[in-house]
Design a protein around this motif. Structure first.
Motif, short mmCIF file in Angstrom:
data_model
loop_
_atom_site.label_atom_id
_atom_site.label_comp_id
_atom_site.label_asym_id
_atom_site.label_seq_id
_atom_site.Cartn_x
_atom_site.Cartn_y
_atom_site.Cartn_z
N SER A 148 3.17 -21.48 3.97
CA SER A 148 3.24 -20.31 4.86
C SER A 148 4.02 -19.18 4.19
CB SER A 148 3.88 -20.69 6.19
OG SER A 148 5.17 -21.25 5.99
N GLN A 149 3.88 -18.00 4.74
CA GLN A 149 4.56 -16.82 4.22
C GLN A 149 5.48 -16.27 5.30
OE1 GLN A 149 3.99 -15.74 1.06
NE2 GLN A 149 2.33 -17.18 0.65
N ARG A 150 6.68 -15.85 4.89
CA ARG A 150 7.62 -15.25 5.83
C ARG A 150 8.24 -14.02 5.19
NH1 ARG A 150 12.90 -16.48 5.04
NH2 ARG A 150 13.36 -16.45 7.26
N PRO A 151 8.70 -13.06 6.00
CA PRO A 151 9.29 -11.84 5.43
C PRO A 151 10.51 -12.15 4.57
CG PRO A 151 8.90 -11.60 7.80
CD PRO A 151 8.69 -13.04 7.48
N VAL A 152 10.64 -11.42 3.49
CA VAL A 152 11.81 -11.57 2.62
C VAL A 152 13.09 -11.26 3.39
CG1 VAL A 152 13.00 -10.57 0.63
CG2 VAL A 152 10.57 -11.12 0.48
N GLY A 153 13.06 -10.18 4.19
CA GLY A 153 14.24 -9.78 4.95
C GLY A 153 14.64 -8.35 4.64
N PRO A 154 15.86 -7.96 5.02
CA PRO A 154 16.30 -6.57 4.84
C PRO A 154 16.14 -6.11 3.40
CG PRO A 154 17.84 -7.77 6.24
CD PRO A 154 16.88 -8.79 5.71
N SER A 155 15.58 -4.92 3.24
CA SER A 155 15.23 -4.39 1.92
C SER A 155 15.85 -3.02 1.72
CB SER A 155 13.70 -4.29 1.79
OG SER A 155 13.08 -5.53 2.05
N PHE A 156 16.19 -2.73 0.47
CA PHE A 156 16.80 -1.45 0.12
C PHE A 156 15.91 -0.74 -0.89
CE2 PHE A 156 20.40 0.75 -2.39
CZ PHE A 156 20.34 1.88 -1.58
N PHE A 157 15.55 0.51 -0.58
CA PHE A 157 14.65 1.29 -1.42
C PHE A 157 15.37 2.51 -1.98
CE2 PHE A 157 11.14 -0.14 1.70
CZ PHE A 157 11.10 -1.39 1.11
N ILE A 158 15.23 2.71 -3.27
CA ILE A 158 15.75 3.90 -3.93
C ILE A 158 14.54 4.64 -4.50
CG2 ILE A 158 17.29 4.81 -5.70
CD1 ILE A 158 18.83 2.15 -5.56
N THR A 159 14.24 5.81 -3.95
CA THR A 159 13.01 6.53 -4.31
C THR A 159 13.32 7.76 -5.16
OG1 THR A 159 13.03 7.76 -2.22
CG2 THR A 159 11.79 5.70 -2.27
N PRO A 160 12.37 8.20 -5.99
CA PRO A 160 12.58 9.32 -6.90
C PRO A 160 12.22 10.66 -6.27
CG PRO A 160 10.46 8.36 -7.35
CD PRO A 160 11.05 7.56 -6.21
N TRP A 161 12.50 11.72 -7.01
CA TRP A 161 12.28 13.07 -6.48
C TRP A 161 10.87 13.60 -6.73
CZ3 TRP A 161 10.63 15.92 -10.51
CH2 TRP A 161 11.07 15.58 -11.79
N ASN A 162 10.11 12.98 -7.64
CA ASN A 162 8.87 13.64 -8.07
C ASN A 162 7.69 13.46 -7.12
OD1 ASN A 162 8.90 10.92 -8.83
ND2 ASN A 162 7.73 11.25 -10.70
N PHE A 163 7.65 12.36 -6.36
CA PHE A 163 6.61 12.16 -5.35
C PHE A 163 7.31 11.75 -4.05
CE2 PHE A 163 4.29 11.58 -9.33
CZ PHE A 163 3.14 12.33 -9.10
N PRO A 164 7.92 12.70 -3.37
CA PRO A 164 8.82 12.35 -2.25
C PRO A 164 8.15 11.71 -1.05
CG PRO A 164 8.53 14.74 -2.42
CD PRO A 164 7.90 14.16 -3.64
N LEU A 165 6.85 11.92 -0.84
CA LEU A 165 6.17 11.23 0.25
C LEU A 165 5.58 9.90 -0.22
CD1 LEU A 165 5.15 11.18 3.19
CD2 LEU A 165 3.02 12.16 2.32
N ALA A 166 4.79 9.94 -1.28
CA ALA A 166 4.07 8.75 -1.72
C ALA A 166 5.00 7.61 -2.13
CB ALA A 166 3.13 9.10 -2.87
N MET A 167 6.13 7.94 -2.75
CA MET A 167 7.05 6.87 -3.15
C MET A 167 7.73 6.24 -1.94
SD MET A 167 6.50 6.68 -6.35
CE MET A 167 4.84 7.17 -5.84
N ALA A 168 7.87 7.01 -0.86
CA ALA A 168 8.42 6.44 0.37
C ALA A 168 7.38 5.56 1.06
CB ALA A 168 8.88 7.55 1.31
N THR A 169 6.17 6.04 1.23
CA THR A 169 5.15 5.26 1.93
C THR A 169 4.73 4.03 1.12
OG1 THR A 169 3.32 6.60 1.03
CG2 THR A 169 4.25 7.27 3.15
N ARG A 170 4.76 4.14 -0.21
CA ARG A 170 4.34 3.01 -1.05
C ARG A 170 5.29 1.84 -0.93
NH1 ARG A 170 2.77 4.48 -7.15
NH2 ARG A 170 4.89 3.88 -7.74
N LYS A 171 6.53 2.09 -0.55
CA LYS A 171 7.50 1.02 -0.35
C LYS A 171 7.64 0.65 1.13
CE LYS A 171 10.23 2.62 -4.33
NZ LYS A 171 9.76 1.62 -5.29
N ILE A 172 7.74 1.65 1.98
CA ILE A 172 7.98 1.38 3.40
C ILE A 172 6.80 0.67 4.05
CG2 ILE A 172 8.33 2.45 5.67
CD1 ILE A 172 9.99 4.61 4.24
#
Length: 489
Positions: A148-172
């Motif tokens: 079975s698969q279960r969520p890893v848990g709380p995650s921390f994302f550090i995103t760059p300045w060059n693609f401010p929307l896509a880098m957020a949505t690609r992780k979130i």
């Protein structure tokens, strides 16, 4: 309504605080940082400047929300992401303008980023309900295997300045689809788009604490305590390789799951049989998209000696026709670099190449006046020892070197510590397949200058990173595999 009024009203809609536990709050001590327009150097907004204590409060909120979010039915998680996609598409122009104001890219490209970033919401809204396992008899016949698969848990994302929307949505998006809560720290240079996106998530029904945003001018000071906290289970970073190495060292202490999308030094190989019209079109995309400020940007143009002169002439003609200016102006193809430091580093690489014999075919210098602009540049006859061929440029500079044989091309293309993406132009299908096997990169564009797609696994090898974002692979970065044995009675 004037353009200035429209911009002012849009910026006024963007929250200026931190988003922690479902509330917009001030930073500790009321500290703030300023966001500037790189095309003018003018301040566009003042926002909260989080402290390390603020970062830990955000992690507290993510931890508190984790169990409930993991227990939320996958269909509900997916529907929330789908509502976010629909709302984002309805507000494409607002998000595009906001990105242009804080980052500088032309509006047409900003609209393209909204489409690209939105696709991660749509893709992972569909993947949320497709998290599966397996069940079967073990080889000995003594028990049933349940995976079975279960969520890893709380995650921390550090995103760059060059693609401010896509880098957020690609992780979130994949994190939410998998059932993980998150803390995201956008780049201090371009935090407004991420803030506006999280406001959108709040509007479409995101539960409190599932996504938390902390903006700060002191990235390492804020990130260190979060990464060191044993409650954190996942770290995802997009940025430079040196910073990625440091973060991996920190993550090792807690044995964190990590995804690292790091630097690139992409080769763009043009064989003698290439369709030169297609190769030039591909070069414009691969090099000058986002003003050259992309990890996927073609960095080294490796062109067969028999067509190098004609290729150089054609690209120089196209590059010389670019309109340079503020991204909100009609017809602008090249906006500003992110800041004056970027202008200086770009010019340093150009002057090094020229000093070692490269010929300036067009451009080759900073543009004076307001804003951080560098003239779009084409250099011919770049020598093998030029820094331009060894370091990530992150600017609108196209440098050409030549090769004689296929083996030469492969050797030159692979002569780098990086391995994110490569581009190959040839009309020989067999050769194209050989290049897929021979080029040491995590991605490749064959007769195209654009590879990014939400349905495909994005990522590199060697010192370009670990892990993948997007595609079927993307959601598994946020899932742990659990095996259970049930004895046969």
């Amino acid at each position: 309504m004037t353009t200035a009024t429209l911009e002012s009203e849009l910026l006024a809609k963007v929250e200026s605080g931190l988003f922690i536990g479902g509330e917009w709050v001030a930073a500790e001590g009321g500290k703030t940082l300023t966001v500037t327009d790189p095309a003018t150097g003018e301040v566009v907004k003042e926002i909260a400047d989080a402290s390390p204590a603020d970062g830990l409060r955000a992690l507290d909120a993510a931890v508190a929300a984790q169990d409930a979010w993991a227990a939320t039915p996958p269909r509900e998680r997916g529907e929330l992401l789908r509502r976010a996609f629909d709302t984002l598409m309805a507000r494409k122009e607002e998000f595009a303008l906001l990105m242009t104001l804080e980052m500088g890219k032309p509006l047409a490209e900003a609209r393209g980023e909204v489409n690209y970033g939105g696709e991660f919401l749509r893709w992972f809204s569909e993947e949320a309900v497709r998290i599966t396992g397996r069940y079967g008899l073990n080889p000995e016949g003594t028990g049933r295997i349940v995976v079975s698969q279960r969520p890893v848990g709380p995650s921390f994302f550090i995103t760059p300045w060059n693609f401010p929307l896509a880098m957020a949505t690609r992780k979130i998006a994949p994190a939410l689809a998998a059932g993980c809560t998150v803390v995201v720290k956008p780049a201090a240079l371009t935090p407004l788009t991420t803030i506006a996106f999280v406001q959108l998530l709040e509007e479409v029904g995101l539960p409190a604490g599932v996504v938390n945003v902390v903006t700060t001018s002191k990235s390492s000071a804020l990130s260190g305590p979060i990464i060191a906290d044993p409650r954190l289970r996942k770290l995802s970073f997009t940025g430079s390789t040196p910073v990625g190495r440091t973060l991996l060292q920190q993550a090792a202490q807690g044995i964190l799951r990590t995804s690292m999308e790091l630097g690139g030094n992409a080769p763009f190989v043009v064989f003698e049989d290439a369709d030169l019209d297609a190769a030039v079109d591909g070069a414009m995309l691969a090099k000058f998209r986002n003003i050259g400020q992309a990890c996927t940007a073609a960095n080294r143009f490796i062109v067969h000696e028999s067509v190098a002169g004609e290729f150089a002439r054609r690209v120089a003609e196209r590059v010389g026709a670019f309109k340079v200016g503020r991204g909100t102006e009609d017809g602008v193809g090249i906006g500003p670099l992110i800041d004056e430091k970027a202008v200086a580093s770009t010019d340093e690489l150009v002057q090094d190449a020229v000093g070692k014999g490269a010929k300036v075919l067009v451009g080759g210098a900073p543009i004076s006046g307001a804003g951080s602009f560098y003239a779009p540049t084409v250099l011919g006859d770049v020598s093998a020892d030029a820094r331009l061929l060894k370091e990530e440029i992150f600017g609108p500079v196209l440098g050409i070197t030549t090769f004689a044989t296929e083996d030469d091309a492969v050797r030159l293309a692979n002569d780098t510590e990086y391995g994110l993406v490569s581009y190959v132009f040839t009309q020989d299908l067999a050769r194209g397949h050989r290049m897929i096997d021979r080029l040491a990169t995590g991605m490749m564009g064959l007769n195209t200058g654009l590879v990014s797609n939400a349905a495909a696994p994005f990522g590199g090898i060697k010192q370009s990173g670990i892990g993948r974002e997007g595609g079927f692979e993307g959601i598994h970065e946020y899932l742990d595999t659990k095996y259970t044995l049930i004895p046969v009675s």
